[in-house]
Design a protein around this motif. Sequence first.
Motif, PDB file in Angstrom:
ATOM      1  N   ASP A   6       0.827  -1.203   0.000  1.00 22.39           N
ATOM      2  CA  ASP A   6       0.000   0.000   0.000  1.00 22.39           C
ATOM      3  C   ASP A   6       0.860   1.252   0.000  1.00 22.39           C
ATOM      4  O   ASP A   6       0.550   2.238  -0.666  1.00 22.39           O
ATOM      5  CB  ASP A   6      -0.916   0.023   1.235  1.00 22.39           C
ATOM      6  CG  ASP A   6      -2.011  -1.037   1.164  1.00 22.39           C
ATOM      7  OD1 ASP A   6      -2.245  -1.564   0.060  1.00 22.39           O
ATOM      8  OD2 ASP A   6      -2.614  -1.326   2.203  1.00 22.39           O
ATOM      9  N   GLN A  40      -4.132   5.726   3.653  1.00 17.33           N
ATOM     10  CA  GLN A  40      -5.402   6.129   3.074  1.00 17.33           C
ATOM     11  C   GLN A  40      -5.171   6.644   1.655  1.00 17.33           C
ATOM     12  O   GLN A  40      -4.038   6.652   1.180  1.00 17.33           O
ATOM     13  CB  GLN A  40      -6.056   7.194   3.964  1.00 17.33           C
ATOM     14  CG  GLN A  40      -6.527   6.600   5.293  1.00 17.33           C
ATOM     15  CD  GLN A  40      -6.491   7.623   6.412  1.00 17.33           C
ATOM     16  OE1 GLN A  40      -5.431   8.114   6.797  1.00 17.33           O
ATOM     17  NE2 GLN A  40      -7.655   7.964   6.932  1.00 17.33           N
ATOM     18  N   LYS A  41      -6.229   7.098   1.011  1.00 19.59           N
ATOM     19  CA  LYS A  41      -6.111   7.509  -0.388  1.00 19.59           C
ATOM     20  C   LYS A  41      -5.189   8.720  -0.538  1.00 19.59           C
ATOM     21  O   LYS A  41      -4.339   8.754  -1.423  1.00 19.59           O
ATOM     22  CB  LYS A  41      -7.499   7.819  -0.945  1.00 19.59           C
ATOM     23  CG  LYS A  41      -7.538   7.801  -2.459  1.00 19.59           C
ATOM     24  CD  LYS A  41      -8.956   7.831  -2.972  1.00 19.59           C
ATOM     25  CE  LYS A  41      -9.014   8.094  -4.454  1.00 19.59           C
ATOM     26  NZ  LYS A  41      -8.198   7.161  -5.254  1.00 19.59           N
ATOM     27  N   THR A  42      -5.354   9.715   0.346  1.00 22.46           N
ATOM     28  CA  THR A  42      -4.595  10.959   0.192  1.00 22.46           C
ATOM     29  C   THR A  42      -3.541  11.167   1.268  1.00 22.46           C
ATOM     30  O   THR A  42      -2.794  12.137   1.201  1.00 22.46           O
ATOM     31  CB  THR A  42      -5.538  12.177   0.208  1.00 22.46           C
ATOM     32  OG1 THR A  42      -6.269  12.164   1.446  1.00 22.46           O
ATOM     33  CG2 THR A  42      -6.526  12.119  -0.953  1.00 22.46           C
TER      34      THR A  42
END
Length: 128
Positions: A6, A40-42
């Motif tokens: 990730d 997380q995404k950002t």
Amino acid sequence: DAMDGDILLFFDKMPGALPLYEELERRIKTELGEVRIKVQKTQISFYNRRMFACVSFAKLRNAETRPKEYIVVTFGLGRREISPRIDAASEPYPNRWTHHVLASEMSEIDDELMGWIGEAAAFSAGKR
């Protein structure tokens, strides 16, 4: 492990910034002990009882003055820290200041930055 995957994915657009993040993560784990990390995404967030710091690619500066490869380290303190290194600070809640520091060189993951992050971790852990 899955988390490393990730993290690699997070840095896909800015691979040159990965060593900055790895050094920051290493120091946080070494100096602050048990922390949880959430990709997380950002942003990549660091938690004890609650979030005390995060890493992102926030566009704090306009393109001309922004380094090509960088991370933004964000942390919360119970006071406003004044330093030329702090690109932005805001007070989203009374007596809670969010600070943003842009780092583009390994030398910027230093004792001063870690001092602020340590203070942020203590502030976060101590808040009711």
